[in-house]
Enzyme design. Structure first.
Site, PDB file in Angstrom:
ATOM      1  N   ARG A  42       0.822  -1.217   0.000  1.00 11.33           N
ATOM      2  CA  ARG A  42       0.000   0.000   0.000  1.00 11.33           C
ATOM      3  C   ARG A  42       0.853   1.263   0.000  1.00 11.33           C
ATOM      4  NH1 ARG A  42      -4.836  -2.117   4.028  1.00 11.33           N
ATOM      5  NH2 ARG A  42      -6.237  -2.673   2.330  1.00 11.33           N
ATOM      6  N   LYS A  57     -18.232 -17.171   4.958  1.00 13.14           N
ATOM      7  CA  LYS A  57     -19.657 -17.114   5.314  1.00 13.14           C
ATOM      8  C   LYS A  57     -20.576 -16.579   4.229  1.00 13.14           C
ATOM      9  CE  LYS A  57     -19.216 -16.057  10.198  1.00 13.14           C
ATOM     10  NZ  LYS A  57     -19.336 -14.706  10.710  1.00 13.14           N
ATOM     11  N   GLY A  78      -9.409  -9.135   0.591  1.00 17.83           N
ATOM     12  CA  GLY A  78      -8.058  -9.222   1.126  1.00 17.83           C
ATOM     13  C   GLY A  78      -7.498 -10.632   1.057  1.00 17.83           C
ATOM     14  N   GLY A  81     -13.708  -4.272   1.721  1.00 19.92           N
ATOM     15  CA  GLY A  81     -15.025  -3.855   2.200  1.00 19.92           C
ATOM     16  C   GLY A  81     -15.649  -2.801   1.306  1.00 19.92           C
TER      17      GLY A  81
HETATM   18  P1  ADP Z   1     -11.925 -12.256   1.130  1.00 22.91           P
HETATM   19  O1  ADP Z   1     -11.053 -11.618   2.191  1.00 22.91           O
HETATM   20  O2  ADP Z   1     -11.170 -12.545  -0.124  1.00 22.91           O
HETATM   21  O3  ADP Z   1     -13.191 -11.473   0.902  1.00 22.91           O
HETATM   22  P2  ADP Z   1     -13.201 -13.993   3.035  1.00 22.91           P
HETATM   23  O4  ADP Z   1     -12.662 -13.148   4.135  1.00 22.91           O
HETATM   24  O5  ADP Z   1     -14.649 -13.967   2.758  1.00 22.91           O
HETATM   25  O6  ADP Z   1     -12.394 -13.695   1.673  1.00 22.91           O
HETATM   26  O7  ADP Z   1     -12.862 -15.522   3.328  1.00 22.91           O
HETATM   27  C1  ADP Z   1     -11.554 -16.002   3.432  1.00 22.91           C
HETATM   28  C2  ADP Z   1     -11.445 -17.175   4.346  1.00 22.91           C
HETATM   29  O8  ADP Z   1     -12.394 -18.199   4.025  1.00 22.91           O
HETATM   30  C3  ADP Z   1     -10.084 -17.807   4.258  1.00 22.91           C
HETATM   31  O9  ADP Z   1      -9.367 -17.522   5.425  1.00 22.91           O
HETATM   32  C4  ADP Z   1     -10.373 -19.284   4.080  1.00 22.91           C
HETATM   33  O10 ADP Z   1      -9.576 -20.117   4.911  1.00 22.91           O
HETATM   34  C5  ADP Z   1     -11.840 -19.411   4.482  1.00 22.91           C
HETATM   35  N1  ADP Z   1     -12.484 -20.573   3.868  1.00 22.91           N
HETATM   36  C6  ADP Z   1     -12.531 -20.893   2.577  1.00 22.91           C
HETATM   37  N2  ADP Z   1     -13.137 -22.080   2.387  1.00 22.91           N
HETATM   38  C7  ADP Z   1     -13.483 -22.542   3.612  1.00 22.91           C
HETATM   39  C8  ADP Z   1     -14.132 -23.729   4.094  1.00 22.91           C
HETATM   40  N3  ADP Z   1     -14.537 -24.672   3.251  1.00 22.91           N
HETATM   41  N4  ADP Z   1     -14.318 -23.841   5.418  1.00 22.91           N
HETATM   42  C9  ADP Z   1     -13.897 -22.874   6.258  1.00 22.91           C
HETATM   43  N5  ADP Z   1     -13.284 -21.742   5.879  1.00 22.91           N
HETATM   44  C10 ADP Z   1     -13.075 -21.579   4.571  1.00 22.91           C
HETATM   45 MG    MG Z   2     -11.268 -11.595   4.357  1.00 24.14          MG
END
Ligand code: ADP
Ligand code: MG
Length: 400
Positions: A43, A208, A357, A381
């Site tokens: 960044r 989630k 992220g 976000g």
């Molecule tokens: P981003 O930051 O790209 O928006 P999220 O924060 O929504 O992504 O989700 C990332 C997390 O989701 C990762 O740390 C990953 O380990 C977790 N994840 C992915 N698949 C699963 C799964 N099947 N069960 C539990 N956690 C998961």
């Molecule tokens: Mg995340």
């Protein structure tokens, strides 16, 4: 359709004092000797071009940024001093570092800075008025910040969804423009929402469903297909009647997922990597989604699912990918994310955008090659809120 953003390049900055809101919120770790070390300076690097451009055009640049979430008042562990030092190295010119945000030290530092140099104010969140819900409080702080400068430029896309003094109120008080990082993000996000080239495929994963409900709702009417992996696919699979064992399941979202499935646009995994528990060193096997053992949890999508997703991506002209397909941080569950990232990166002649992220971290950790995507969004976000169709205060104020 939002108004056009004025950009920093259009401002006449010669001989002016320009207040620049940057996103310098980098990860730091303790070096063991009481000092803090920057673990990823991405960044800071990204902020350099604007600062170089403004100083080269004869502006005195006053940089404003936050680091972490100070609880109450100044916290030495969240000082911007180490970031100022790195910025100085990257800019190749001295950067004056103030010891406070709007106090005596800041005033003196701004005063003492030459007309074509940079001064960095201390962590803007050291002043609790920055994030106050009280307009008058934020306004009084913004008045003090605005008094330092003639112009305001926002280059901190990751903060535009926050109604904070340094993002919103100060922009109301000074002639303003968007920096190149904000302009580039907005340009890409517009292409994802206004008349996207088709086919338009969105890939969602992460942990989630509830985190991404609003974005699913907003994107479903616009996309041709929505591929769902990651922890959130299990609530969709359960909504279809599958037993998902001990996988992540949000029982209160089953009805919502059924309604999403009714659109006919959602593509789900056909196999998953099912493990005994949430750990790398436990027995794990690829099983079909119809036969997940009741004592196992799905931690990645399987190879057949990667093939299904790859097929669904063939010919796509617009792709937005947010959220890893599995627990990519653990080696046995990284292949789904790798496969899908490769499939997106290999598309010819498509707009490919990575948001989030953890997804951006996965692209780096799995060595996919950041330059194989059109754009990797820096503000997780903020990007999701934009795609949800929310008005982002930091952008609305720049458009006015
Ligand atoms: P981003 O930051 O790209 O928006 P999220 O924060 O929504 O992504 O989700 C990332 C997390 O989701 C990762 O740390 C990953 O380990 C977790 N994840 C992915 N698949 C699963 C799964 N099947 N069960 C539990 N956690 C998961
Ligand atoms: Mg995340």
């Amino acid at each position: 359709m939002p108004a056009e953003l004025k950009t920093a390049a259009e401002l006449d900055v010669e001989g002016k004092r320009v207040l620049v809101r940057c996103d310098l919120n980098v990860p730091l770790e303790d070096d063991g000797a009481g000092a803090r070390r920057i673990t990823d300076d991405g960044r800071i690097r990204a902020s350099v071009p604007l600062l170089q451009d403004l100083t080269a055009r004869g502006a005195k640049v006053i940089v404003l940024a936050h680091l972490g979430r100070p609880e109450d008042g100044p916290d030495p562990a969240l000082s911007l001093a180490p970031i100022g030092e790195r910025l100085q190295e990257l800019l190749g010119m001295p950067v004056r570092i103030a010891q406070d945000v709007v106090g005596e030290s800041a005033r003196e530092a701004v005063q003492a800075t030459e007309p074509d140099r940079v001064v960095l104010l201390e962590n803007v969140r050291f002043d609790p008025r920055e994030t106050s819900k009280d307009e008058a409080e934020r306004g009084a702080f913004a008045d003090e910040l605005a008094a330092f400068a003639d112009l305001y430029v926002d280059d901190a896309f990751g903060a535009v969804h926050r109604k904070h003094a340094s993002v919103y109120d100060v922009a109301e008080r000074l002639p303003h423009a968007a920096g190149p990082l904000v302009a580039a993000e907005v340009e890409v996000l517009r292409r994802l929402t206004e008349d996207p080239a088709r086919p338009y495929v969105v890939v969602l994963g992460g942990s989630k469903v509830s985190d991404k409900l609003k974005v699913i709702e907003a994107l479903l009417p616009k996309v041709d297909s929505l591929l769902v992996g990651g922890g959130m696919c299990f609530t969709f699979l359960a909504a279809q009647g599958h037993d998902v064992g001990s996988s992540l399941l949000e029982a209160d979202q089953l009805d919502t997922c059924r309604a999403f499935l009714d659109t006919g646009k959602i593509v789900l995994p056909v196999d998953v990597v099912a493990a005994e528990k949430f750990a790398a060193d436990v027995p794990h096997d690829v099983v079909s989604t119809g036969s997940i053992p009741s004592d196992r949890m799905g931690l990645d999508i399987g190879p057949k699912s990667v093939a299904v997703f790859r097929d669904a991506l063939v010919g796509a002209k617009t792709v937005f990918w947010n959220g890893p397909m599995g627990v990519f941080e653990m080696e046995p569950y990284a292949e789904g994310t790798r496969g899908v990232a490769e499939a997106v990166a290999s598309l010819d002649d498509a707009l490919t955008v990575v948001g989030g992220g953890d997804s951006a971290a996965a692209v780096r950790a799995l060595d996919i090659g950041e330059d194989r995507f059109t754009h990797i969004s820096t503000g997780g976000g903020a990007s999701l809120e934009y795609l949800e169709g929310k008005a982002l205060p930091g952008l609305t104020v720049l458009e006015s």
